[in-house]
Design a protein around this motif. Structure first.
Motif, PDB file in Angstrom:
ATOM      1  N   GLU A 284      15.710  30.856   1.166  1.00  0.00           N
ATOM      2  CA  GLU A 284      16.679  29.804   0.864  1.00  0.00           C
ATOM      3  C   GLU A 284      18.098  30.338   1.057  1.00  0.00           C
ATOM      4  O   GLU A 284      18.342  31.549   1.001  1.00  0.00           O
ATOM      5  N   THR A 285      19.045  29.401   1.271  1.00  0.00           N
ATOM      6  CA  THR A 285      20.440  29.780   1.493  1.00  0.00           C
ATOM      7  C   THR A 285      21.362  28.921   0.654  1.00  0.00           C
ATOM      8  O   THR A 285      21.202  27.699   0.592  1.00  0.00           O
ATOM      9  N   VAL A 286      22.314  29.577  -0.033  1.00  0.00           N
ATOM     10  CA  VAL A 286      23.388  28.881  -0.746  1.00  0.00           C
ATOM     11  C   VAL A 286      24.632  29.003   0.107  1.00  0.00           C
ATOM     12  O   VAL A 286      25.177  30.093   0.277  1.00  0.00           O
ATOM     13  N   TYR A 287      25.072  27.880   0.671  1.00  0.00           N
ATOM     14  CA  TYR A 287      26.236  27.911   1.552  1.00  0.00           C
ATOM     15  C   TYR A 287      27.526  27.798   0.758  1.00  0.00           C
ATOM     16  O   TYR A 287      27.553  27.289  -0.367  1.00  0.00           O
ATOM     17  N   GLN A 288      28.626  28.249   1.376  1.00  0.00           N
ATOM     18  CA  GLN A 288      29.903  28.288   0.690  1.00  0.00           C
ATOM     19  C   GLN A 288      30.377  26.895   0.286  1.00  0.00           C
ATOM     20  O   GLN A 288      31.034  26.719  -0.737  1.00  0.00           O
ATOM     21  N   ASP A 289      30.036  25.877   1.078  1.00  0.00           N
ATOM     22  CA  ASP A 289      30.484  24.512   0.766  1.00  0.00           C
ATOM     23  C   ASP A 289      29.553  23.804  -0.224  1.00  0.00           C
ATOM     24  O   ASP A 289      29.725  22.613  -0.505  1.00  0.00           O
ATOM     25  N   LEU A 290      28.567  24.555  -0.751  1.00  0.00           N
ATOM     26  CA  LEU A 290      27.626  24.088  -1.784  1.00  0.00           C
ATOM     27  C   LEU A 290      26.643  23.034  -1.303  1.00  0.00           C
ATOM     28  O   LEU A 290      25.474  23.085  -1.603  1.00  0.00           O
ATOM     29  N   ALA A 291      27.110  22.014  -0.577  1.00  0.00           N
ATOM     30  CA  ALA A 291      26.233  20.953  -0.080  1.00  0.00           C
ATOM     31  C   ALA A 291      25.486  20.251  -1.209  1.00  0.00           C
ATOM     32  O   ALA A 291      24.309  19.921  -1.088  1.00  0.00           O
ATOM     33  N   VAL A 292      26.169  20.037  -2.335  1.00  0.00           N
ATOM     34  CA  VAL A 292      25.568  19.263  -3.415  1.00  0.00           C
ATOM     35  C   VAL A 292      25.875  17.787  -3.209  1.00  0.00           C
ATOM     36  O   VAL A 292      26.789  17.416  -2.472  1.00  0.00           O
ATOM     37  N   ALA A 293      25.099  16.937  -3.869  1.00  0.00           N
ATOM     38  CA  ALA A 293      25.329  15.487  -3.823  1.00  0.00           C
ATOM     39  C   ALA A 293      26.110  15.112  -5.076  1.00  0.00           C
ATOM     40  O   ALA A 293      25.532  15.033  -6.162  1.00  0.00           O
ATOM     41  N   PRO A 294      27.422  14.900  -4.979  1.00  0.00           N
ATOM     42  CA  PRO A 294      28.260  14.740  -6.176  1.00  0.00           C
ATOM     43  C   PRO A 294      27.922  13.535  -7.032  1.00  0.00           C
ATOM     44  O   PRO A 294      28.213  13.528  -8.225  1.00  0.00           O
ATOM     45  N   ASP A 295      27.297  12.509  -6.443  1.00  0.00           N
ATOM     46  CA  ASP A 295      26.997  11.296  -7.204  1.00  0.00           C
ATOM     47  C   ASP A 295      25.668  11.367  -7.943  1.00  0.00           C
ATOM     48  O   ASP A 295      25.348  10.452  -8.727  1.00  0.00           O
ATOM     49  N   LEU A 296      24.901  12.432  -7.712  1.00  0.00           N
ATOM     50  CA  LEU A 296      23.606  12.585  -8.380  1.00  0.00           C
ATOM     51  C   LEU A 296      23.725  13.552  -9.546  1.00  0.00           C
ATOM     52  O   LEU A 296      24.575  14.435  -9.559  1.00  0.00           O
TER      53      LEU A 296
END
Length: 256
Positions: free
Chosen positions: A85-97
């Motif tokens: 797995e990879t944690v990217y610097q831009d996080l790539a989270v879904a802010p509305d969830l």
């Protein structure tokens, strides 16, 4: 406990982008149960090497071994299926969830029986499992019911890290996981990294924060101009050693 053999190893990786040679025989390895920092100045080839190892890019030449066997991941999805797995610097989270939905993003659980066949999510079970995983990793969230976008930067970062480490069975790559965090938030993320290592997962840390690298890493590998130029045991290395290797002032003949 650290294994004797690398769980993931890159040997002599070459990568061309047209006439540009981004990697010139780069090598790297990480073992289960250790944190290895991959460092280097901008343009050293860190991101390109990571992309080759996780299947986001295909190397022009060289060998990648996973659990001792040569392998080429066709995509990051193929690497994830193998436990990487990879944690990217831009996080790539879904802010509305909410945090639980982010943890299960792309791996959602559905209600049993007909309701699941109709596409209804099992939100209660996802939340129960999310709480259990956050507790296991020592992640304390102010509120599990709010969109993740309303949480602090450190908490969002912790959820992004957790989403990768929960699903990783072999290796986690973390690209600048503490960037733009305060001192307390940074230490919480570093504590999660240590917990993951202690569970036997191999952790690769890509960071420009040299004191942080020395604080959390077991080993440090240095790239310069597309090649590995130095390898250190973190406990025996100094900030001057790392900077010297990155700039070319310090060389190691056996780093390749």
């Amino acid at each position: 406990m650290t294994s004797d053999e690398p769980v993931l190893e890159a040997v002599g990786i070459v990568k061309h982008y047209g006439s540009v040679e981004a990697l010139r025989g780069a090598s790297f390895d990480v073992r289960a149960g250790e944190v290895v920092a991959l460092i280097g100045d901008n343009g050293a080839g860190k991101s390109t090497l990571v992309k080759c190892m996780v299947g986001a890019e295909q190397a022009s030449a060289g060998t990648i071994r996973f659990d001792g066997a040569p392998v080429w991941f066709s995509s990051p999805t193929a690497a994830r299926r193998a436990g990487i797995e990879t944690v990217y610097q831009d996080l790539a989270v879904a802010p509305d969830l909410d945090p639980a939905a982010n943890l299960f993003l792309g791996r959602e659980l559905y209600r049993p029986g007909l309701l699941g066949m109709l596409g209804m999510l099992d939100k209660a079970e996802m939340r129960r499992r999310a709480r259990s995983e956050f507790d296991r990793l020592g992640i304390q969230l102010q509120d599990m019911d709010v969109p993740i976008g309303s949480l602090s930067g450190g908490q969002r970062q912790s959820v992004a890290v957790a989403r990768s480490v929960v699903w990783a069975s072999k290796v986690v790559f973390m690209d600048e996981p503490t960037a733009a965090l305060g001192v307390v938030q940074r230490e919480r993320v570093l504590d999660v990294i240590r917990r993951v290592r202690d569970e036997g997962i191999a952790v690769v840390l890509i960071s420009h924060n040299m004191p942080e690298v020395l604080a959390v890493s077991d080993r440090v590998e240095v790239l310069r101009l597309g090649r590995r130029v130095a390898r250190f045991t973190a406990a025996d290395a100094t900030l001057e050693d790392l900077v010297g290797a990155m700039t070319g002032a310090l060389t190691q003949e056996d780093a390749a």
